[in-house]
Scaffold this motif. Structure first.
Motif, short mmCIF file in Angstrom:
data_model
loop_
_atom_site.label_atom_id
_atom_site.label_comp_id
_atom_site.label_asym_id
_atom_site.label_seq_id
_atom_site.Cartn_x
_atom_site.Cartn_y
_atom_site.Cartn_z
N GLY A 249 -24.11 -41.56 67.71
CA GLY A 249 -23.74 -42.94 68.02
C GLY A 249 -22.78 -43.51 67.00
O GLY A 249 -21.83 -44.23 67.34
N LEU A 250 -23.00 -43.18 65.74
CA LEU A 250 -22.11 -43.65 64.68
C LEU A 250 -20.73 -43.00 64.78
O LEU A 250 -19.70 -43.65 64.60
CB LEU A 250 -22.74 -43.37 63.31
CG LEU A 250 -24.06 -44.11 63.04
CD1 LEU A 250 -24.72 -43.58 61.78
CD2 LEU A 250 -23.84 -45.61 62.94
N LEU A 251 -20.72 -41.69 65.10
CA LEU A 251 -19.43 -41.00 65.28
C LEU A 251 -18.65 -41.59 66.45
O LEU A 251 -17.43 -41.78 66.37
CB LEU A 251 -19.69 -39.50 65.51
CG LEU A 251 -20.16 -38.71 64.28
CD1 LEU A 251 -20.77 -37.38 64.72
CD2 LEU A 251 -19.02 -38.47 63.30
N ALA A 252 -19.37 -41.89 67.53
CA ALA A 252 -18.71 -42.49 68.69
C ALA A 252 -18.14 -43.86 68.35
O ALA A 252 -17.04 -44.22 68.79
CB ALA A 252 -19.70 -42.61 69.85
N ALA A 253 -18.87 -44.62 67.54
CA ALA A 253 -18.38 -45.94 67.13
C ALA A 253 -17.12 -45.83 66.28
O ALA A 253 -16.21 -46.66 66.40
CB ALA A 253 -19.48 -46.68 66.37
N GLY A 254 -17.07 -44.84 65.42
CA GLY A 254 -15.87 -44.63 64.64
C GLY A 254 -14.66 -44.36 65.52
O GLY A 254 -13.57 -44.90 65.32
#
Length: 617
Positions: A249-254
């Motif tokens: 989820g954090l990678l997608a947000a980046g």
């Protein structure tokens, strides 16, 4: 390969628990069985149950490691209460886990480990395999250790090496009982041990030996079971843990924000896997620093945020304590930052491998001065992805730190996850200042959200000072004016409160009025859902309000709470969320139900409590 020539009984759902010494590979065994369930199209949830000691004495109750999986053809929302099947690799896990199996359930034991010395070490006064104490169960006594050695004897490996794979013999028995295919396990062996073909072949042989042995034993009465595929939406699925989902989820947000991802963290149980997972994805532009301590982790992330990165730090309860001063700095500088707190039993070192909800007050108030920030919580292993993404979106669009609360139960547990397309996720639009903006001032604010704007260092015409001292309104110069301090404190507080205008209203499972409202938050969602749905099907006027947004609370929270005769707040702490609700809405009477055992709620205990409240006048 699946079971042949036997009667197959179809089941809707099943709970299986693997238990052994911490070196017996129970987590791997459970994970491989989960993968097989995923391949079969079942829905499932898991509960890894680790010992707190890194390596407790072998054969002792303190060193028992367990892995429970609840799988089925219907939607699965919990890892299950009591197990239908227990696999005990020696006397100690049998001693510890007998209370977690249903009466009449199946127990599979390795008889080779039930020696007199092992029985005494586990605390037995007599051998449970011969003293009739297990008569209420379907006991399968299998010479697992001996047959493991025999099955791989042709490979010429030493006994110590071969016995490391006896967990695969137990897995083979389970594959037979539940008609599972070998394919996913074989693929794991081939990838994991590709540099040692003999180990690959040994594990395959032992797995099949367990399968074939199960086909011959009379205890099964030549009956096996099948759990049909769940009715899942079309898409690509995988077995995912909460920590992996959080990292993704954090990678997608980046990617969606256009900001390079930076993670500064110190390894801590049970959050370390987020750090490890993000480290694997340098190809996505992720930069990771494994810092020397918790403080270095968060201050490096604040520096990265100042430099224009989407910055994250991950931790658990004791680490969050160490990060508190730097959290205040992030609030003061009004920089976006996501802090993932994977809660565990505390205080101090506490129960590092167990789960609690006891960091809520620390997340809300654990900083000096008036330092409000956004606090949200995930509720399932798979939606850790979406709430990690939401935490990033709120942090960057509102220019403030966000604490995302998960817990050990969600982080280590796994379930079926439908992989979304990143392009389908809601956009993230950080308020980045353009070069040579003549109106730019470091603390000029958006009139709606009250966030300041993000000036990336090196952008022409946007030089400014930043630091931990109080700022002058708008301009951002250091200010010691008491009236200005009041103004700036109110701005920072109101900025967080206005986030309520950008989050969903609180939903209710059931009617918006009734006899009892169950209020919950975080990782307790699944068990609350199961019990409330059951009571509703019995015609009882019970509803569920499960909170994901904690600070600020959804705009309609008070309306939700006041529609019921009674409100109960069950938590895996001593009553932190109910205390917070009493602060916010003191005119409402709250019941509470609290548990502090490092274990999730059992369905039965909650059902009894809710029924008790419904029966009281």
């Amino acid at each position: 390969m699946v079971a042949k020539n036997n009667n197959v009984v179809e089941l809707e759902k099943v709970v299986v628990r693997f238990a052994g010494d911490s070196g017996d590979g129970m987590q791997l065994t459970g994970s491989l069985f989960s993968d097989a369930a995923a391949v079969a199209g079942n829905d499932f949830m898991t509960f890894p149950d680790y010992p707190s000691e890194i390596r407790a004495p072998q054969g002792t109750v303190a060193g028992v490691s367990g892995f429970q999986i609840h799988f089925g053809q219907a939607d699965i929302h919990t890892s299950g209460d009591l197990a239908d099947v227990l696999i005990a690799m020696n006397p100690a896990p049998l001693m510890k886990n007998l209370v977690w199996i249903k009466e009449g359930g199946t127990i599979i034991v390795d008889t080779d480990t039930f020696t007199e010395k092992a029985l005494v070490k586990a605390g037995y006064k007599s051998n449970p395999l011969t003293d009739d104490s297990l008569n209420d169960f379907n006991l399968i006594q299998a010479p697992i250790s001996r047959m493991t050695k025999e099955s791989a004897a042709e490979l010429g490996l030493d006994n110590k090496m071969v016995l490391k794979s006896r967990n695969m013999f137990a897995l083979g028995i389970m594959f037979f009982i539940f008609n599972r295919d070998f394919k996913s396990a074989d693929e794991y062996f081939e990838v994991k041990f590709k540099k040692n073909p003999l180990v690959v072949e040994s594990n395959k042989l032992v797995l099949r030996a367990g399968f074939n042995y199960a086909e011959t034993i009379e205890a099964l009465n030549r009956v096996t079971y099948t759990v049909e595929a769940a009715d899942l939406k079309k898409g690509t699925y995988r077995n995912i843990t909460g920590n992996t989902a959080t990292a993704w989820g954090l990678l997608a947000a980046g990617e969606r924000s256009g900001r390079p991802l930076y993670l500064g963290s110190y390894p801590i149980t049970p959050a370390t896997e987020i750090l490890q997972e993000i480290t694997k994805h340098k190809s996505l532009g992720a930069k990771v620093l494994q810092a020397e301590d918790e403080i270095a982790g968060i201050v490096s992330s604040i520096g990265a945020s100042f430099a224009g990165a989407f910055a994250i730090t991950t931790t658990s309860g004791p680490g969050l304590s160490l990060k508190s001063e730097a959290l205040g700095l992030a609030v003061m500088t009004e920089l976006p930052l996501v802090i993932v707190d994977v809660q565990r039993g505390g205080p101090s070192t506490g129960l590092p491998t167990k789960s609690e909800q006891s960091d809520l007050m620390q997340a809300l108030f654990g900083r000096n001065g008036e330092a409000p920030l956004i606090v949200i919580a995930a509720s399932t292993s798979s939606n850790c992805f979406y709430y990690a993404y939401e935490a990033a979106k709120l942090a960057m669009e509102h220019m403030t730190p966000v604490i995302l609360l998960t817990d050990g139960y969600l982080a280590n547990g796994s379930e079926v996850f439908r992989i979304p397309k990143v392009a389908d996720l809601s956009p993230i639009n950080p308020p980045i200042v353009k070069a040579n903006d003549k109106e730019y001032q470091p603390y000029r604010r958006d009139p709606e959200k009250l966030n300041r704007f993000w000036a990336i260092p090196g952008t022409k015409g946007l030089r400014h000072r930043i630091g931990g001292l109080e700022k002058e309104d708008g301009i951002g110069n250091v200010s010691h004016d008491p009236m200005n301090h009041q103004i700036m404190s109110e701005y920072r507080a109101e900025k967080v409160e206005r986030v309520a205008n950008y989050i969903p209203e609180q939903g209710i499972l059931g009617d918006d009025t009734g006899d009892l409202l169950v209020v919950s938050w975080g990782g307790t969602y699944g068990v609350m859902y199961e019990i409330v749905k059951k009571l509703q099907e019995e015609g009882k006027k019970v509803s569920l309000a499960h909170f994901h947004y904690i600070n600020p609370l959804p705009r309609n929270t008070e309306d939700v709470l006041k529609g019921f005769k009674k409100v109960i707040v069950p938590e895996l702490n001593m009553g932190q969320f109910v205390m917070y609700l009493r602060m916010k809405f003191p005119h409402i009477h709250y019941e509470q139900y609290n548990k502090m055992q490092g274990l999730p709620f059992m369905e039965k205990e909650l059902e009894d409590k809710f029924n008790q409240l419904l029966e009281e006048e």
